[in-house]
Motif scaffolding. Sequence first.
Motif, mmCIF file in Angstrom:
data_model
loop_
_atom_site.group_PDB
_atom_site.id
_atom_site.type_symbol
_atom_site.label_atom_id
_atom_site.label_comp_id
_atom_site.label_asym_id
_atom_site.label_seq_id
_atom_site.Cartn_x
_atom_site.Cartn_y
_atom_site.Cartn_z
ATOM 1 N N SER A 195 0.798 -1.229 0.000
ATOM 2 C CA SER A 195 0.000 0.000 0.000
ATOM 3 C C SER A 195 0.832 1.281 0.000
ATOM 4 N N LEU A 196 2.166 1.147 0.106
ATOM 5 C CA LEU A 196 3.036 2.319 0.103
ATOM 6 C C LEU A 196 3.873 2.344 -1.167
ATOM 7 N N ASN A 197 4.000 3.513 -1.772
ATOM 8 C CA ASN A 197 4.780 3.668 -3.002
ATOM 9 C C ASN A 197 6.269 3.491 -2.687
ATOM 10 N N PRO A 198 6.913 2.445 -3.234
ATOM 11 C CA PRO A 198 8.325 2.190 -2.891
ATOM 12 C C PRO A 198 9.283 3.243 -3.432
ATOM 13 N N ARG A 199 8.824 4.069 -4.365
ATOM 14 C CA ARG A 199 9.696 5.081 -4.972
ATOM 15 C C ARG A 199 9.699 6.403 -4.209
#
Length: 328
Positions: free
Chosen positions: A107-111
Amino acid sequence: MRSREVLVETVDLVKHFPVSAGLFKRVRSGVKAVDGVDIKVFKGETLGLVGESGCGKSTLGRLIIKLLKPTRGCIKFDGIDVTKIPDKQFRPYRRRMQIIFQDPYASLNPRLTVSGILGEAFKVHKIVDSRQERRKRIRELLETVGLAAEHADRYPHEFSGGQRQRIGIARALAVNPEFIVADEPISALDVSIRAQILNLMVDLQEKFKLTYLFIAHDLSVIKHISDRVAVMYLGRIVELAEKGELFTKPLHPYTQALLSSVPVPNPELRRDRLLLKGEVPSPLNPPSGCRFHPRCRYAKDVCVKVVPEFREVWGGHYVECHLAPDLH
């Protein structure tokens, strides 16, 4: 303390997902994920939503905050039917309702750094103007959920599962919401830190006057955090009551079977297990009448032919069963 003022209400809420088949991908049928749900969520309360995997819990949560569009039905938020509000005009309501997702890894943007993840909400909703004010607000959010200010410059992969879920909670709080759908927020976490996240959510609810729809399949978790409990089976709410009432006087056979499966800490205390027969029917073609009748030990002819009414048996205790309350 919760009031009796309704914040969220659904009326005959339905969501069918079309299923295509054949050479030309024509719609042949539909998955009846949510099929006529009527519930009310009061301001300041935690309404627990429990049921087996695949019963439609997550779909219902996403429908309520308009991440999915309903096939039919009405969703009222603070008295306003939000299903009639165009997407472009829905942003003020989006600030008032948020979601905490089940999987803190996906659910979290890895970038993006944590600062970028939290700051995105401020930009979209134009909450904070200056960069300095934004950094200050991000530090406050991180400290609120039990993280350090220096975590703002790290990426999601540098955190544990519990810390990532804390970031997800901080993201939900960033826009100062009134209502949060918590979609099994601890099921993907280690047992050792589940209690920490639950206690954090209880503290945040009291501090910010939040209202929760808490989705889970673990009855012990639901019992710990909820004020009222709704039991879902195959796309429908089959029982709804105050927590104490539901755990001591379950009326629906499905609820009774779920509660009988909860382990008892005392090894000397024995009780009868109500084992469910058969498999959960397919939501592509649910049974006629009462959807639970193929697995119900008490089923009568009327259960096979007639859909039971979701009715109030006594004060605040609702059940969808022809035979209740005689089964208790």
